[in-house]
Design an enzyme around this catalytic site. Sequence first.
Site, PDB file in Angstrom:
ATOM      1  N   GLY A  45       0.380  -1.429  -0.132  1.00  0.00           N
ATOM      2  CA  GLY A  45      -0.060   0.194  -0.109  1.00  0.00           C
ATOM      3  C   GLY A  45       0.636   1.148  -0.226  1.00  0.00           C
ATOM      4  O   GLY A  45       0.394   1.979  -0.853  1.00  0.00           O
ATOM      5  N   CYS A  46       1.569   1.569   1.110  1.00  0.00           N
ATOM      6  CA  CYS A  46       2.978   2.971   1.315  1.00  0.00           C
ATOM      7  C   CYS A  46       3.535   2.623  -0.338  1.00  0.00           C
ATOM      8  O   CYS A  46       3.114   3.931  -0.975  1.00  0.00           O
ATOM      9  CB  CYS A  46       3.938   1.985   2.022  1.00  0.00           C
ATOM     10  SG  CYS A  46       2.036   2.104   3.802  1.00  0.00           S
ATOM     11  N   THR A  47       3.829   1.491  -1.386  1.00  0.00           N
ATOM     12  CA  THR A  47       5.065   2.110  -2.479  1.00  0.00           C
ATOM     13  C   THR A  47       3.544   2.117  -3.471  1.00  0.00           C
ATOM     14  O   THR A  47       3.840   3.146  -3.967  1.00  0.00           O
ATOM     15  CB  THR A  47       5.363   0.172  -2.458  1.00  0.00           C
ATOM     16  OG1 THR A  47       5.907   0.058  -1.941  1.00  0.00           O
ATOM     17  CG2 THR A  47       5.547   0.122  -3.752  1.00  0.00           C
TER      18      THR A  47
END
Length: 152
Positions: A45-47
């Site tokens: 998700g953060c990527t």
Amino acid sequence: MALQVGDKIPNFTAKDSNGNDFDSASIIGKKPVVFYFYPKDNTPGCTAQACSFRDQYEDFKDFGAEVIGISSDSVQSHEKFAKRYKLPFLLLSDNDKKLRKLFGVKTNLFGLLPGRVTYVADNSGIIQLIFDSLSATSHIPRALNTIKKMVS
């Protein structure tokens, strides 16, 4: 006390992904800025969120805005993450969680996961949008639309 829409972003310092000292006074009140808090480097998700901000970065720049990512990862982790995904914006290390406390970013999932919250401030450093959502890529259009409305 969590920051609210209409509050001024407080001054703070942190280490950036290049190991340099970042002072918020260098940007707050000078141009619109997007601060986005995210849980962890190199997670799916953060990527996706970082790459979406990267892919739209020129759109933010066209409106005179800056984008800055913040998580509790180390400077070294941020440096690798930024290089791997060619992120053109700063990542700040909040390993002591002072910035999360300063902004009032809550944890999600029963306190297990650091929150994912985006703050958009105008030229005066006044918060115009606080968007709190686990949906990683939904932050970018919300932030960009807020910037567009502020400058048009």
